[in-house]
Scaffold this active site. Structure first.
Site, PDB file in Angstrom:
ATOM      1  N   ASP A  32       0.820  -1.215   0.000  1.00 60.34           N
ATOM      2  CA  ASP A  32       0.000   0.000   0.000  1.00 60.34           C
ATOM      3  C   ASP A  32       0.856   1.269   0.000  1.00 60.34           C
ATOM      4  O   ASP A  32       0.693   2.156   0.837  1.00 60.34           O
ATOM      5  CB  ASP A  32      -0.937   0.011   1.222  1.00 60.34           C
ATOM      6  CG  ASP A  32      -1.675  -1.295   1.416  1.00 60.34           C
ATOM      7  OD1 ASP A  32      -1.991  -1.948   0.402  1.00 60.34           O
ATOM      8  OD2 ASP A  32      -1.922  -1.676   2.566  1.00 60.34           O
ATOM      9  N   GLU A 213     -11.095  -1.414  -3.866  1.00 55.98           N
ATOM     10  CA  GLU A 213     -10.416  -0.757  -2.750  1.00 55.98           C
ATOM     11  C   GLU A 213      -9.283   0.126  -3.266  1.00 55.98           C
ATOM     12  O   GLU A 213      -9.051   0.231  -4.473  1.00 55.98           O
ATOM     13  CB  GLU A 213      -9.883  -1.801  -1.757  1.00 55.98           C
ATOM     14  CG  GLU A 213      -8.813  -2.724  -2.314  1.00 55.98           C
ATOM     15  CD  GLU A 213      -8.355  -3.767  -1.306  1.00 55.98           C
ATOM     16  OE1 GLU A 213      -9.038  -3.974  -0.282  1.00 55.98           O
ATOM     17  OE2 GLU A 213      -7.300  -4.401  -1.545  1.00 55.98           O
TER      18      GLU A 213
END
Length: 340
Positions: A32, A213
């Site tokens: 991420d 997401e």
């Protein structure tokens, strides 16, 4: 023989000109990944799980040598003590903010939280925990990102429609200020195409999860793009999808957002890059090059854990003004550093 000679000459050029080239990944691990550029420096973060760590560098390609520090450690227990995911650092309205997802050890309680720092340099000063950032429904939420458009702030994130796991959608909401959502959330994307609905768990009680997401804003020549991750991160099919809206449209109207029916960046078995996703964007210091920052795995089946590593590569734009990300590059590809 010729290939070896070329590689040697490129290496010598790199040394002679002060590491002008690099290879991915830019760190051995880091899911991420996110970075932002301000006042000559890139500030970088990725999921650490149990704390928030901040890197500072003049060149993202040289993250391995960049200084970094822990800017926040959670309490031992409580609603935001565990599973600290997907931090992002933003400079908004004259202050620095870090948004991140956290829970009490139980995923169903994941929510978005924020820190604030008024120092010009976010590696200095004091990071103050400011609490939860949520809409009135206060449902499960992760992967928050904030952007400014026409002088107004918006938050985008991945959330559940109800209180049970099974599907993650993309939501948007207006913000009154960097810490306050104004009004109701609006769902602008739900997993619908085959490429974004790969998520078998092998659990008889929860057989499948459909995932949207990691939404990220990208603005270019009158168009707004939300690049998001589709399918489950534990599959090799994890890939990037795209929503597009006109800059003059009502961003809180779901009809303003049109979804591309195919992924715009996906695994390359030929290049041995699997499950590329959860990206962010930056430009070179001179502002002329566009780069994508993303995580990916080196082997099939590496899953959704610490084997994911951050990589960067340039991208371009087509005649319609849409981004063209190409194919994830091999880890032995020698690249030029972002142009200063």
């Amino acid at each position: 023989m010729l290939r070896s000679l070329i590689c040697f000459l490129l290496l010598m050029t790199s040394v002679a000109y002060g590491q002008q080239t690099f290879k991915n990944p830019v760190l051995p691990g880091g899911p991420d990944p996110w970075c932002v550029y301000k006042d000559g420096y890139y500030y970088y973060m990725h999921t650490m799980g149990n704390r928030l760590e901040l890197w500072k560098t003049k060149n993202v390609a040289q993250l391995k040598d960049a200084p970094h520090k822990t800017i926040w450690t959670p309490p031992a227990s409580g609603p935001y003590a565990k599973n600290i995911w997907a931090p992002e650092i933003h400079y908004l309205k004259g202050k620095w903010y870090v948004y991140f997802a956290a829970d009490n050890g139980d995923n169903q309680f994941h929510r978005i939280y924020a820190l604030e720092n008024s120092s010009p340099d976010p590696t200095q000063g004091t990071w103050e925990f400011k609490g939860k950032v949520t809409d009135p429904e206060d449902k499960w939420a992760i992967d928050a990102s904030v952007f400014e458009h026409h002088g107004k702030l918006y938050m985008i994130w991945s959330g559940w429609e109800g209180d049970k796991n099974g599907r993650q959608d993309i939501y948007i909401a207006a913000m009154k200020d960097p810490l306050t959502i104004q009004g109701k959330r609006v769902k602008i994307s739900t997993p619908q195409y085959p490429w974004e609905t790969k998520g078998d768990l092998g659990d008889p009680n929860l057989k499948h999860i459909d995932v949207n997401e990691g939404p990220q804003m990208l603005q270019h020549k009158g168009l707004l793009f939300i690049i998001y991750s589709g399918s489950a991160c534990w599959t090799d099919d994890y890939a990037l999808g795209m929503l597009v809206a006109d800059e003059k449209s009502d961003l809180l109207n779901p009809a303003s957002w049109k979804k591309h029916d195919q992924p715009v960046f996906r695994q390359s078995t030929e290049n041995k890059v699997y499950a590329p996703g959860h990206n962010s964007f930056f430009t070179s210091p001179d502002g002329k090059e566009y780069w994508i920052l993303y995580h990916a795995n080196d082997h099939p089946g590496d899953g959704c854990g610490g084997k994911r590593s951050p990589r960067i590569q340039r991208f371009s734009w087509n005649k319609m003004g849409w981004p063209v990300f190409g194919t994830p590059l091999k880890t032995d590809t020698l690249l030029q550093i972002p142009r200063s």
